[in-house]
Design a protein around this motif. Sequence first.
Motif, short mmCIF file in Angstrom:
data_model
loop_
_atom_site.label_atom_id
_atom_site.label_comp_id
_atom_site.label_asym_id
_atom_site.label_seq_id
_atom_site.Cartn_x
_atom_site.Cartn_y
_atom_site.Cartn_z
N TYR A 157 0.86 -1.18 0.00
CA TYR A 157 0.00 0.00 0.00
C TYR A 157 0.90 1.24 0.00
O TYR A 157 1.93 1.26 0.70
N VAL A 158 0.50 2.25 -0.77
CA VAL A 158 1.30 3.47 -0.85
C VAL A 158 0.37 4.68 -0.74
O VAL A 158 -0.75 4.66 -1.25
N THR A 159 0.85 5.71 -0.04
CA THR A 159 0.07 6.94 0.10
C THR A 159 0.54 7.98 -0.92
O THR A 159 1.72 8.07 -1.25
N ASP A 160 -0.41 8.75 -1.40
CA ASP A 160 -0.12 9.96 -2.17
C ASP A 160 -0.39 11.13 -1.24
O ASP A 160 -1.55 11.36 -0.86
N SER A 161 0.65 11.86 -0.86
CA SER A 161 0.49 12.95 0.09
C SER A 161 -0.19 14.18 -0.52
O SER A 161 -0.46 15.15 0.20
N GLY A 162 -0.46 14.15 -1.80
CA GLY A 162 -1.24 15.22 -2.41
C GLY A 162 -0.53 16.57 -2.38
O GLY A 162 -1.11 17.57 -1.95
N LEU A 163 0.72 16.60 -2.84
CA LEU A 163 1.50 17.84 -2.84
C LEU A 163 2.05 18.12 -4.23
O LEU A 163 2.31 17.21 -5.02
N LYS A 164 2.24 19.42 -4.49
CA LYS A 164 2.88 19.88 -5.72
C LYS A 164 3.77 21.08 -5.37
O LYS A 164 3.77 21.55 -4.22
N THR A 175 -4.63 15.50 -4.68
CA THR A 175 -4.59 14.09 -5.10
C THR A 175 -4.44 13.12 -3.93
O THR A 175 -4.12 11.94 -4.15
N ASP A 176 -4.69 13.58 -2.70
CA ASP A 176 -4.53 12.72 -1.51
C ASP A 176 -5.22 11.38 -1.72
O ASP A 176 -6.43 11.33 -2.01
N ALA A 177 -4.47 10.27 -1.55
CA ALA A 177 -5.04 8.96 -1.85
C ALA A 177 -4.19 7.85 -1.26
O ALA A 177 -3.06 8.06 -0.81
N ILE A 178 -4.76 6.64 -1.28
CA ILE A 178 -4.05 5.41 -0.92
C ILE A 178 -4.26 4.41 -2.05
O ILE A 178 -5.39 4.21 -2.52
N TYR A 179 -3.17 3.79 -2.49
CA TYR A 179 -3.23 2.82 -3.58
C TYR A 179 -2.68 1.47 -3.14
O TYR A 179 -1.83 1.40 -2.23
#
Length: 306
Positions: A157-164, A175-179
């Motif tokens: 499992y990997v997190t997207d911290s939703g940063l640019k 884009t905050d998410a978990i895949y």
Amino acid sequence: MISGCKRIFFSIALFALCYSATSLAADSNADNIAAKLTIIEDVGFKTPESIEYYPAEDVYLVSNINGNGLTADGNGFISKIKPDGSVIKLKWIDGNQSGVVLNAPKGLAIQGNNLYVADINQVHIFELPSGKQKTSVKIKNSTFLNGITPGNGHFVYVTDSGLKAGKKSYAPSGTDAIYKVRANGKYELIFKDKNMGHPNGITVDGKELIVVTFMSGEVFRIDAKGKRHELPKPPKGDLDGLLKLDDGRLLMSSWGASALYVLNEDNTYSILADSLEAAADLGFDTKRKRVLIPLFNENKLVFLQL
């Protein structure tokens, strides 16, 4: 610490006190437990973000961003070191090598004979023990893949911290998410919410996931049906690394507190160690019962014996 060819030990107070989740008022009658930190420095680390114990070789693997966390510059690398802190190979996996894609590596996870590496919008998979790159999985619409943890199978499992990139530092990307990313290169979305709080550290707890967030400083569970359940919030935020200890407690690093927090079974928080600036993604040496801590801004590692 490796400095001037000597290993130096620093003592800190480890507090075995239970605190309220809001005030952290210490019991004056409780005894402090003295422990020693081993600090590894001046060996060439460049923005170390994550450290992972590889039991098969009894070594530690360290991801080095080596620059901006959003820049696809091809100069990230992964170090291999011994538990005594000596370097086996500083650039064991090197983004500058032919056939290797590695830009700004962050979270590391070992599952089976694979090493998974979170890197901006990709998860790279390397074969163990050789370190040869098998594939790179590009996750569509992700911007800042960060925390990563093994699942109960051939996946992570990997997190997207939703940063640019922002004007001064980072800005929300929404884009905050978990895949879930599988060894065969396929992936699926588990949870997405632009108001998630910028998820960072993640761990598996049975059929549930536990997540900490960096910007909002929250801790929560995601159940098997994909529903979010809040856990007590620590006194200070900017949460990064997350571990589940053998006794069921949660251990997390906080940039806001420059400390490691423990969430106890009675939903109170304790401070395990402090004076740790920018402690990033945590690892755990299961053989030595040792917490592995990269200091993001200082290019150092800290080993903390439990």
